[in-house]
Design a protein around this motif. Structure first.
Motif, mmCIF file in Angstrom:
data_model
loop_
_atom_site.group_PDB
_atom_site.id
_atom_site.type_symbol
_atom_site.label_atom_id
_atom_site.label_comp_id
_atom_site.label_asym_id
_atom_site.label_seq_id
_atom_site.Cartn_x
_atom_site.Cartn_y
_atom_site.Cartn_z
ATOM 1 N N ALA A 19 76.059 3.333 0.317
ATOM 2 C CA ALA A 19 77.209 3.642 0.059
ATOM 3 C C ALA A 19 78.465 4.408 -0.853
ATOM 4 C CB ALA A 19 77.809 2.223 0.569
ATOM 5 N N VAL A 20 78.164 4.192 -1.775
ATOM 6 C CA VAL A 20 78.849 5.186 -2.893
ATOM 7 C C VAL A 20 78.170 6.151 -3.602
ATOM 8 C CG1 VAL A 20 79.651 2.408 -4.057
ATOM 9 C CG2 VAL A 20 77.898 3.848 -4.699
ATOM 10 N N PHE A 21 77.322 6.645 -2.193
ATOM 11 C CA PHE A 21 76.757 8.493 -2.751
ATOM 12 C C PHE A 21 76.008 8.556 -4.069
ATOM 13 C CE2 PHE A 21 80.442 8.557 0.518
ATOM 14 C CZ PHE A 21 80.298 8.746 1.602
ATOM 15 N N ASN A 22 75.790 8.089 -4.673
ATOM 16 C CA ASN A 22 75.262 7.200 -6.156
ATOM 17 C C ASN A 22 76.586 7.715 -6.912
ATOM 18 O OD1 ASN A 22 72.453 6.156 -5.215
ATOM 19 N ND2 ASN A 22 71.983 8.196 -4.550
ATOM 20 N N ASP A 23 77.449 7.464 -6.711
ATOM 21 C CA ASP A 23 78.160 8.585 -7.779
ATOM 22 C C ASP A 23 78.826 7.052 -8.443
ATOM 23 O OD1 ASP A 23 80.883 8.576 -8.828
ATOM 24 O OD2 ASP A 23 81.601 10.468 -7.649
ATOM 25 N N HIS A 24 78.112 6.909 -9.798
ATOM 26 C CA HIS A 24 79.150 5.822 -10.664
ATOM 27 C C HIS A 24 80.504 5.480 -11.318
ATOM 28 C CE1 HIS A 24 74.334 4.861 -12.683
ATOM 29 N NE2 HIS A 24 74.198 5.279 -11.872
ATOM 30 N N THR A 25 80.728 6.202 -10.968
ATOM 31 C CA THR A 25 82.205 6.601 -11.244
ATOM 32 C C THR A 25 83.017 5.179 -9.975
ATOM 33 O OG1 THR A 25 82.933 8.239 -12.356
ATOM 34 C CG2 THR A 25 84.977 7.365 -10.918
ATOM 35 N N LEU A 26 83.014 6.059 -8.762
ATOM 36 C CA LEU A 26 83.061 5.874 -6.938
ATOM 37 C C LEU A 26 82.551 4.098 -7.225
ATOM 38 C CD1 LEU A 26 84.184 5.850 -4.101
ATOM 39 C CD2 LEU A 26 82.167 6.725 -3.348
ATOM 40 N N ALA A 27 81.219 3.563 -7.717
ATOM 41 C CA ALA A 27 80.586 2.281 -7.651
ATOM 42 C C ALA A 27 81.746 1.855 -9.286
ATOM 43 C CB ALA A 27 78.853 2.637 -8.283
#
Length: 118
Positions: A19-27
């Protein structure tokens, strides 16, 4: 208890990272929003003075939980939506008790996930 028999974490990692496209900032942003929204929904559930207010808060929590893959919490919120009882009635009180337990587990898991991002 071995890892093989341990229950799954409250937040489904595969769903969440997809769901967060493996993006740590978005996570981090999503986890922060999840905790804030869930805290607000739980406060609304505790303060509900009508079935409609209770159902509305449970519905919000269900959506919030589904967005991060907290399936067990989402299921408990769905059951609370269906309690069809005044907020102080026995079914609603049982639903709220179950939600409290599942929310605490999901909130704790979200915090652990967020801590692992830094």
């Amino acid at each position: 208890m071995s890892d093989a028999t341990a229950p799954p974490p409250p937040i489904d990692r595969t769903h969440f990272w997809s769901a967060v496209f493996n993006d740590h900032t978005l996570a981090g942003q999503i986890l922060s929003a999840f905790i804030e929204s869930g805290d607000e929904s739980m406060a609304s559930l505790r303060a509900a003075d009508s079935y409609r207010a209770f159902k509305s808060a449970a519905h919000r929590l269900k959506g919030t939980a589904r967005s991060v893959g907290a399936r067990s919490l989402a299921r408990q919120a769905e059951l609370a939506e269906l309690a069809r009882d005044a907020p102080e009635g026995p079914r609603a009180m049982r639903a709220l008790d179950a939600l409290e337990r599942h929310w605490l587990a999901a909130r704790t898991d979200a915090g652990a996930l967020a801590a692992g991002l830094s």
